[in-house]
Design an enzyme around this catalytic site. Structure first.
Site, PDB file in Angstrom:
ATOM      1  N   ASP A 114     -55.654  -3.036  77.583  1.00 52.02           N
ATOM      2  CA  ASP A 114     -55.382  -1.809  76.786  1.00 52.02           C
ATOM      3  C   ASP A 114     -56.573  -1.131  76.696  1.00 52.02           C
ATOM      4  OD1 ASP A 114     -54.553   0.267  75.012  1.00 52.02           O
ATOM      5  OD2 ASP A 114     -53.124  -1.160  74.170  1.00 52.02           O
ATOM      6  N   HIS A 115     -56.607  -0.057  77.544  1.00 50.08           N
ATOM      7  CA  HIS A 115     -57.962   0.685  77.387  1.00 50.08           C
ATOM      8  C   HIS A 115     -58.452   1.142  76.285  1.00 50.08           C
ATOM      9  CE1 HIS A 115     -55.399   3.931  78.211  1.00 50.08           C
ATOM     10  NE2 HIS A 115     -56.333   4.815  77.483  1.00 50.08           N
ATOM     11  N   HIS A 161     -50.325   0.665  72.489  1.00 49.47           N
ATOM     12  CA  HIS A 161     -51.799   1.612  71.871  1.00 49.47           C
ATOM     13  C   HIS A 161     -51.440   1.526  70.357  1.00 49.47           C
ATOM     14  CE1 HIS A 161     -53.256   2.290  75.973  1.00 49.47           C
ATOM     15  NE2 HIS A 161     -52.656   3.473  76.083  1.00 49.47           N
TER      16      HIS A 161
END
Length: 519
Positions: free
Chosen positions: A200-201, A263
């Site tokens: 998950d960036h 996110h």
């Protein structure tokens, strides 16, 4: 004696290099590889964190020479450095740093669904300098399970002779609970959970990682970080851009699936988790998993969806390329979430995300409860500015704290003030596109910032009823360039609360300073 800044700089140089390995990127010709993975590898090289024997094999369909692929990446990187100097060490490409990466590159033509691709890849990896391999799936979600299955059948995920084999999977990890379970089942049929790195960036951002440092390295926060003192928490991820040519992708995803169960839930997990016994990967991930497990499943009354209409910031979503003229896909989502445990019972977490909003802003605001009595007799409690601690994640990096003081003068006038901290005032800028830490940690085998199968499934379980309601949820319109649909304001108003303004920290502080109260 060196000053503190010098000592900090020197200590950073002692950070150990990643072990030698081969990074196999499926989707070598894609946008993710060009815009994020290669710049991240370049920055890691510039910091001296890559092993000299690291190799990068780019797998993609279509014949192509390695030199052509390398030249294309070099030109893209040079342009990227000139356009976005803040993500690199300088506005000019450091040839030495890039050459260390460039000479490790090798293009490998092959179809993702062809057994022959994996047979040839296995033969190639047997000739690699190191037996350590990281397989990175920089491809569309439809390829995740087939590639994992082919790698497993070919024996490419088998770990032997002390060498590691790791699999990095991008989001979206499923589109609902059933699909997430099926994807986990497929991957874990061929790899152990310890080999799988679900990326998950958002968690690669330094400001996101600092949430744990703020909470657990400062004695002033932890005593009040609980239901007795906190009124509510707001988590915002607002964008000014539209779908930017990704209409066809968005038509199958929407803002809710794209942002909320991954996110925004990850940010919520870091804000709400209990203190871990240590910062090893499993201790941190166990505590985040407890948060997801304690979340109440969302009902349709907890969610507001919106879609941008034409407005000051641009045309309507339905006018974007690749979007159906009668589309009901949401570009905005807001949710009210409760974590039903001892620390957070009764405290709402309000989440919102959207496209074509008034400001670009990713932040977490923690609002404390009002003072319990009216010391300032002629000033109602609700007229005092709430104490709000805000962690600014993007594009501003830092924190703010809003509180009340007495204004100078003979009268007792209450004025709102703001204490703020900006990373740039204390620390040198760090070249970062958001993937450096994640790639580096994966090579080291540190899974702290990656998601586990159980957490993925629990998060989808929280939102599954909303994704499959008895009837369609309404999608409310909002003008492009506004703060979102009025229904989202009503969601908080029903609880006697309101969203934080979508504007710059300076503007917000100026507004508060004009609201001083006299007694």
């Amino acid at each position: 004696m060196p000053n503190e800044a010098t000592q900090s700089s020197d200590s950073s140089k002692t950070k150990r290099r990643a072990p030698p390995c081969t990074l196999v990127i499926f989707g070598a010709g894609g946008d993710l590889t060009k815009r994020l993975l290669m710049p991240a590898l370049y920055n890691l090289s510039a910091d001296g964190l890559l092993d000299d024997d690291m190799q990068v094999i780019g797998v993609n369909h279509g014949a192509r020479e390695t030199d052509e692929w390398r030249d294309d990446l070099t030109q893209s990187l040079r342009k990227f450095a000139a356009d976005k100097a803040s993500t690199f060490h300088t506005s000019k490409l450091n040839d030495d740093a890039w050459n260390r990466v460039a000479r490790s590159l090798e293009y490998f033509a092959g179809e993702f669904d062809d057994d022959a691709t994996y047979t040839r890849l296995k033969e190639r990896l047997e000739k690699a300098k190191s037996g350590n391999v990281v397989f990175y799936l920089a491809v569309g979600a439809r390829f995740f399970a087939p590639i994992a299955e082919h790698l497993g059948r070919a024996g490419l995920l088998e770990q032997k002779d002390g060498a590691f084999r790791r699999l990095v999977v991008e989001k979206p990890f499923g589109t609902d609970l059933a699909s997430a379970k099926e994807l986990n089942r497929c991957i874990l049929a061929h790899a152990d959970e310890s080999q799988v790195y679900r990326i998950d960036h958002f968690l690669g951002k330094d400001t996101v990682q600092s949430i744990l440092a703020v909470r657990f390295a400062n004695a002033m926060f932890e005593p009040v970080w609980r239901r007795e003192y906190i009124d509510h928490v707001q988590i915002t991820a607002a964008e000014t851009i539209g779908v930017e040519g990704r209409g066809s992708f968005y038509e199958h995803t929407g803002a809710f699936r794209d942002m909320v169960p991954n996110h925004l839930f990850q940010l919520l997990g870091m804000v709400a988790m209990e203190p871990p016994n240590s910062f090893d990967a499993e201790s941190v991930r166990d505590k985040k998993a407890e948060v997801f497990d304690a979340m109440k499943p969302l009902s349709p009354d907890d969610v507001v969806l919106g879609q941008y209409d034409a407005g000051p910031a641009g045309p309507a979503y339905r006018e974007e390329p690749g979007v159906a003229k009668d589309s009901r896909v949401e570009t905005y989502a807001a949710a009210r979430v409760y974590v039903d445990n001892w620390r957070w019972a009764g405290v709402p977490f309000y989440l919102r995300t959207g496209k074509r909003l008034a400001e670009r802003c990713t932040e977490i605001s923690v609002q404390l409860k009002a003072v319990p009595f009216r010391l300032f007799r002629d000033t109602p409690n609700d007229a005092l500015t709430p104490n709000v601690y805000t962690l600014r994640i993007d594009p501003a990096h830092g924190t703010t704290f809003d509180f009340n003081v007495k204004k100078p003068g003979p009268l007792v006038e209450i004025g709102a003030v703001r204490s703020s901290f900006d990373y740039g005032d204390f620390f040198a800028a760090s070249a970062n596109v958001g993937y450096e830490t994640l790639l580096y940690d994966c090579m080291l085998g540190d899974a702290t910032l990656f998601q586990r199968a159980d957490s993925i499934e629990t998060a989808w379980a929280v939102v599954d009823r909303v994704l499959h309601p008895d009837g369609d949820l309404p999608v409310h319109g909002y003008a492009a360039g506004s703060a979102g649909p009025e229904a989202a304001d009503a969601l908080l108003a029903a609880d006697g609360r309101a969203w934080r303004a979508l504007n710059s920290p300076t503007d917000d502080a100026d507004q508060h300073n004009e609201e001083g109260q006299k007694t």
